[in-house]
Design an enzyme around this catalytic site. Structure first.
Site, mmCIF file in Angstrom:
data_model
loop_
_atom_site.group_PDB
_atom_site.id
_atom_site.type_symbol
_atom_site.label_atom_id
_atom_site.label_comp_id
_atom_site.label_asym_id
_atom_site.label_seq_id
_atom_site.Cartn_x
_atom_site.Cartn_y
_atom_site.Cartn_z
ATOM 1 N N CYS A 22 -4.207 -10.738 3.028
ATOM 2 C CA CYS A 22 -3.916 -9.567 2.179
ATOM 3 C C CYS A 22 -4.933 -9.463 1.039
ATOM 4 C CB CYS A 22 -2.514 -9.652 1.591
ATOM 5 S SG CYS A 22 -1.219 -9.795 2.819
ATOM 6 N N ARG A 65 1.880 -5.331 8.431
ATOM 7 C CA ARG A 65 0.694 -4.590 7.984
ATOM 8 C C ARG A 65 0.729 -3.241 8.685
ATOM 9 N NH1 ARG A 65 -2.233 -8.518 5.622
ATOM 10 N NH2 ARG A 65 -2.078 -10.531 6.661
#
Ligand code: BEZ
Length: 220
Positions: A50, A126
């Site tokens: 991330c 995601r």
């Protein structure tokens, strides 16, 4: 099923949501009416993949803005966590995260948008929602936790949608470097005999090129 009761799909209006972000409260999609926006969720703050994604999104932020496109992140974390994490990114990696991040502490936004993993945990998948200036969802992408997103493809999709909307054309694979038609754009499938005849005439005049009446392309 009514749109209000289910996870949004491509072609739906982005649902009305009042959200808490690292930049204060925002009403979606109202906040970005007249612009494209990319809402992307990440599993959690202070996680390595991330972090690379946030760095990469920020690196391309000016390019997105030039494309009339805003970015907004999302995870099931609190505002103070987003602020500490982005402070860390700025201090250690030298990028100031300028776009807002949704602090979805109770997971309600993630639940509404279908971003929760099937394992019942609090990490969001995601996902990427690409939303147009009329607030219509044009694309939804899902990625697993172990694979970070490709910014080139997300930028390419925005450019492709804008080209498609401006010129009423479709966009080939790997555009603008397609192996068959190069950087040409594709004529959408003909839907009537008249349309097929029109295509033939356009081909005769050299306005378009066709492999067959259903596979025609032209310069953009
Ligand atoms: C990461 O961002 O590095 C990550 C997050 C959740 C699971 C695995 C990796």
């Amino acid at each position: 099923m009514e749109q209000e009761n289910r996870i949004p799909l491509i072609g739906d209006e982005f649902p009305d949501l009042k959200i808490n972000t690292s930049h204060g409260e925002i009403n979606l999609p109202e906040e970005y009416k007249g612009k494209w926006f990319i809402l992307f969720s990440h599993p959690g703050d202070f996680t390595p993949v991330c972090t690379t994604e946030f760095y990469s999104f920020q690196k391309r932020y000016d390019e997105f803005k030039e494309l009339n496109t805003e970015l907004i992140g999302l995870s099931i974390d609190q505002v103070h966590s987003h602020l500490k994490w982005t402070e860390w990114i700025n201090k250690n990696l030298g990028e100031e995260i300028e776009f807002p991040i949704i602090a979805d502490g109770n997971g309600k936004v993630a639940e509404r948008l279908g971003l929760l993993h099937s394992d019942g945990g609090t990490a969001t998948v995601r996902a990427v929602f690409i939303v147009d200036p009329e607030s219509k969802i044009r694309a939804i992408l899902y990625y697993p936790a172990e694979l970070g997103r490709n910014m080139d493809e997300i930028v390419r999709m925005i450019k492709g949608f804008q080209k498609s909307d401006e010129e009423g054309v479709a966009i080939p694979a790997n555009w603008p470097e397609n192996e068959i038609v190069g950087d040409d754009v594709i004529m959408p499938p003909a839907s009537s005999e008249e349309e097929i005849e029109k295509r033939r005439k356009q081909e005769e005049k050299g306005e378009i090129e066709c492999y067959d009446w259903w596979l025609c392309h032209r310069k953009s």
